[in-house]
Motif scaffolding. Structure first.
Motif, PDB file in Angstrom:
ATOM      1  N   ILE A  13       0.889  -1.122   0.086  1.00  0.00           N
ATOM      2  CA  ILE A  13       0.036  -0.029   0.087  1.00  0.00           C
ATOM      3  C   ILE A  13       0.776   1.286   0.023  1.00  0.00           C
ATOM      4  O   ILE A  13       0.394   2.241  -0.795  1.00  0.00           O
ATOM      5  CB  ILE A  13      -1.167  -0.131   1.140  1.00  0.00           C
ATOM      6  CG1 ILE A  13      -1.937  -1.137   1.188  1.00  0.00           C
ATOM      7  CG2 ILE A  13      -1.769   1.319   1.211  1.00  0.00           C
ATOM      8  CD1 ILE A  13      -2.958  -1.407   2.120  1.00  0.00           C
ATOM      9  N   ALA A  14       1.746   1.185   0.741  1.00  0.00           N
ATOM     10  CA  ALA A  14       2.743   2.270   0.833  1.00  0.00           C
ATOM     11  C   ALA A  14       3.594   2.506  -0.442  1.00  0.00           C
ATOM     12  O   ALA A  14       3.495   3.686  -1.008  1.00  0.00           O
ATOM     13  CB  ALA A  14       3.915   2.022   1.789  1.00  0.00           C
ATOM     14  N   LEU A  15       3.901   1.426  -1.134  1.00  0.00           N
ATOM     15  CA  LEU A  15       4.481   1.659  -2.496  1.00  0.00           C
ATOM     16  C   LEU A  15       3.544   2.304  -3.674  1.00  0.00           C
ATOM     17  O   LEU A  15       3.797   3.248  -4.137  1.00  0.00           O
ATOM     18  CB  LEU A  15       4.875   0.369  -2.927  1.00  0.00           C
ATOM     19  CG  LEU A  15       5.673   0.255  -4.389  1.00  0.00           C
ATOM     20  CD1 LEU A  15       6.760  -0.810  -4.536  1.00  0.00           C
ATOM     21  CD2 LEU A  15       4.556  -0.021  -5.602  1.00  0.00           C
ATOM     22  N   LEU A  16       2.113   1.910  -3.451  1.00  0.00           N
ATOM     23  CA  LEU A  16       1.105   2.390  -4.277  1.00  0.00           C
ATOM     24  C   LEU A  16       0.967   3.956  -4.234  1.00  0.00           C
ATOM     25  O   LEU A  16       0.584   4.555  -5.035  1.00  0.00           O
ATOM     26  CB  LEU A  16      -0.057   1.354  -4.331  1.00  0.00           C
ATOM     27  CG  LEU A  16       0.154  -0.060  -4.932  1.00  0.00           C
ATOM     28  CD1 LEU A  16      -0.783  -0.828  -4.491  1.00  0.00           C
ATOM     29  CD2 LEU A  16       0.480  -0.197  -6.335  1.00  0.00           C
ATOM     30  N   GLY A  17       0.921   3.966  -2.828  1.00  0.00           N
ATOM     31  CA  GLY A  17       0.619   5.391  -2.480  1.00  0.00           C
ATOM     32  C   GLY A  17       1.797   6.387  -2.920  1.00  0.00           C
ATOM     33  O   GLY A  17       1.416   7.582  -3.352  1.00  0.00           O
ATOM     34  N   ARG A  18       3.268   5.958  -2.879  1.00  0.00           N
ATOM     35  CA  ARG A  18       3.995   6.639  -3.230  1.00  0.00           C
ATOM     36  C   ARG A  18       4.210   7.151  -4.834  1.00  0.00           C
ATOM     37  O   ARG A  18       4.273   8.143  -5.100  1.00  0.00           O
ATOM     38  CB  ARG A  18       5.514   6.171  -2.846  1.00  0.00           C
ATOM     39  CG  ARG A  18       5.849   5.949  -1.517  1.00  0.00           C
ATOM     40  CD  ARG A  18       7.432   5.888  -1.359  1.00  0.00           C
ATOM     41  NE  ARG A  18       7.660   4.245  -1.738  1.00  0.00           N
ATOM     42  CZ  ARG A  18       7.519   3.271  -1.077  1.00  0.00           C
ATOM     43  NH1 ARG A  18       7.118   3.403   0.197  1.00  0.00           N
ATOM     44  NH2 ARG A  18       7.777   2.044  -1.633  1.00  0.00           N
ATOM     45  N   VAL A  19       3.639   5.930  -5.571  1.00  0.00           N
ATOM     46  CA  VAL A  19       3.440   6.122  -6.829  1.00  0.00           C
ATOM     47  C   VAL A  19       2.363   6.992  -7.298  1.00  0.00           C
ATOM     48  O   VAL A  19       2.318   8.068  -8.046  1.00  0.00           O
ATOM     49  CB  VAL A  19       3.291   4.838  -7.685  1.00  0.00           C
ATOM     50  CG1 VAL A  19       2.891   4.955  -9.193  1.00  0.00           C
ATOM     51  CG2 VAL A  19       4.363   3.912  -7.532  1.00  0.00           C
ATOM     52  N   PHE A  20       1.306   6.920  -6.687  1.00  0.00           N
ATOM     53  CA  PHE A  20       0.043   7.900  -6.960  1.00  0.00           C
ATOM     54  C   PHE A  20       0.428   9.231  -6.427  1.00  0.00           C
ATOM     55  O   PHE A  20       0.050   9.979  -7.201  1.00  0.00           O
ATOM     56  CB  PHE A  20      -1.110   7.250  -6.016  1.00  0.00           C
ATOM     57  CG  PHE A  20      -2.354   7.978  -5.903  1.00  0.00           C
ATOM     58  CD1 PHE A  20      -3.123   7.884  -7.058  1.00  0.00           C
ATOM     59  CD2 PHE A  20      -2.701   9.087  -5.021  1.00  0.00           C
ATOM     60  CE1 PHE A  20      -4.345   8.497  -7.356  1.00  0.00           C
ATOM     61  CE2 PHE A  20      -3.740   9.879  -5.380  1.00  0.00           C
ATOM     62  CZ  PHE A  20      -4.735   9.410  -6.390  1.00  0.00           C
ATOM     63  N   ASP A  21       1.249   9.454  -5.474  1.00  0.00           N
ATOM     64  CA  ASP A  21       1.456  11.186  -4.936  1.00  0.00           C
ATOM     65  C   ASP A  21       2.532  11.472  -6.071  1.00  0.00           C
ATOM     66  O   ASP A  21       2.302  12.653  -6.460  1.00  0.00           O
ATOM     67  CB  ASP A  21       2.387  10.885  -3.704  1.00  0.00           C
ATOM     68  CG  ASP A  21       1.296  10.570  -2.552  1.00  0.00           C
ATOM     69  OD1 ASP A  21      -0.016  10.869  -2.713  1.00  0.00           O
ATOM     70  OD2 ASP A  21       1.622  10.265  -1.420  1.00  0.00           O
ATOM     71  N   ARG A  22       3.649  10.755  -6.615  1.00  0.00           N
ATOM     72  CA  ARG A  22       4.256  11.270  -7.476  1.00  0.00           C
ATOM     73  C   ARG A  22       3.900  11.459  -8.845  1.00  0.00           C
ATOM     74  O   ARG A  22       4.480  12.520  -9.483  1.00  0.00           O
ATOM     75  CB  ARG A  22       5.608  10.283  -7.677  1.00  0.00           C
ATOM     76  CG  ARG A  22       6.608  10.400  -6.526  1.00  0.00           C
ATOM     77  CD  ARG A  22       7.912   9.456  -6.964  1.00  0.00           C
ATOM     78  NE  ARG A  22       7.557   8.262  -7.392  1.00  0.00           N
ATOM     79  CZ  ARG A  22       7.712   7.236  -6.404  1.00  0.00           C
ATOM     80  NH1 ARG A  22       8.056   7.425  -5.493  1.00  0.00           N
ATOM     81  NH2 ARG A  22       7.545   6.186  -6.824  1.00  0.00           N
ATOM     82  N   THR A  23       2.893  10.820  -9.055  1.00  0.00           N
ATOM     83  CA  THR A  23       2.124  11.083 -10.646  1.00  0.00           C
ATOM     84  C   THR A  23       1.025  12.010 -10.734  1.00  0.00           C
ATOM     85  O   THR A  23       0.274  12.147 -11.650  1.00  0.00           O
ATOM     86  CB  THR A  23       1.968   9.794 -11.000  1.00  0.00           C
ATOM     87  OG1 THR A  23       0.932   9.029 -10.482  1.00  0.00           O
ATOM     88  CG2 THR A  23       3.331   8.722 -11.326  1.00  0.00           C
ATOM     89  N   SER A  24       0.737  12.679  -9.397  1.00  0.00           N
ATOM     90  CA  SER A  24      -0.520  13.784  -9.616  1.00  0.00           C
ATOM     91  C   SER A  24      -0.202  14.934 -10.712  1.00  0.00           C
ATOM     92  O   SER A  24       1.273  15.406 -10.701  1.00  0.00           O
ATOM     93  CB  SER A  24      -0.615  14.087  -8.175  1.00  0.00           C
ATOM     94  OG  SER A  24       0.368  15.102  -7.839  1.00  0.00           O
ATOM     95  N   VAL A  25      -0.961  15.483 -11.225  1.00  0.00           N
ATOM     96  CA  VAL A  25      -0.762  16.643 -11.930  1.00  0.00           C
ATOM     97  C   VAL A  25      -1.774  17.755 -11.407  1.00  0.00           C
ATOM     98  O   VAL A  25      -3.011  17.422 -10.994  1.00  0.00           O
ATOM     99  CB  VAL A  25      -1.227  16.096 -13.493  1.00  0.00           C
ATOM    100  CG1 VAL A  25      -0.168  15.541 -13.993  1.00  0.00           C
ATOM    101  CG2 VAL A  25      -2.428  15.916 -13.759  1.00  0.00           C
TER     102      VAL A  25
END
Length: 90
Positions: A13-25
């Motif tokens: 979940i932490a990994l997926l959250g990091r990806v989600f946070d980094r890819t916001s626009v």
């Protein structure tokens, strides 16, 4: 091997959250965020667990959905609307 568990571990979940946070626009709609989250989870479930690869695929999904109505956005800036094809797991 395809993802077969229904429950994700805290580190997943932490990994997926990091990806989600980094890819916001900027100016991303709720529907765009949900689409991006779904794509990240989809790719993870198909076996792509490398964060850099997930970032790349999530960004590709975001660019494909960028509407021409956003500031500094033109129809030619969007890539093909074809679904992202999962690459091999790392």
């Amino acid at each position: 091997m395809p993802f077969s568990r229904e429950v994700l571990a805290p580190e997943e979940i932490a990994l997926l959250g990091r990806v989600f946070d980094r890819t916001s626009v900027p100016n991303e709609t709720e529907a765009d965020r949900e689409h991006r989250a779904s794509k990240i989870i989809y790719h993870y479930q198909t076996g792509i667990t490398d964060e850099a690869e997930l970032d790349k695929l999530a960004r590709k999904s975001v660019v494909a959905r960028t509407p021409a109505s956003l500031p500094n956005s033109t129809p030619s800036a969007a890539v093909s609307a074809e679904p992202c094809k999962p690459s091999k797991a790392h």
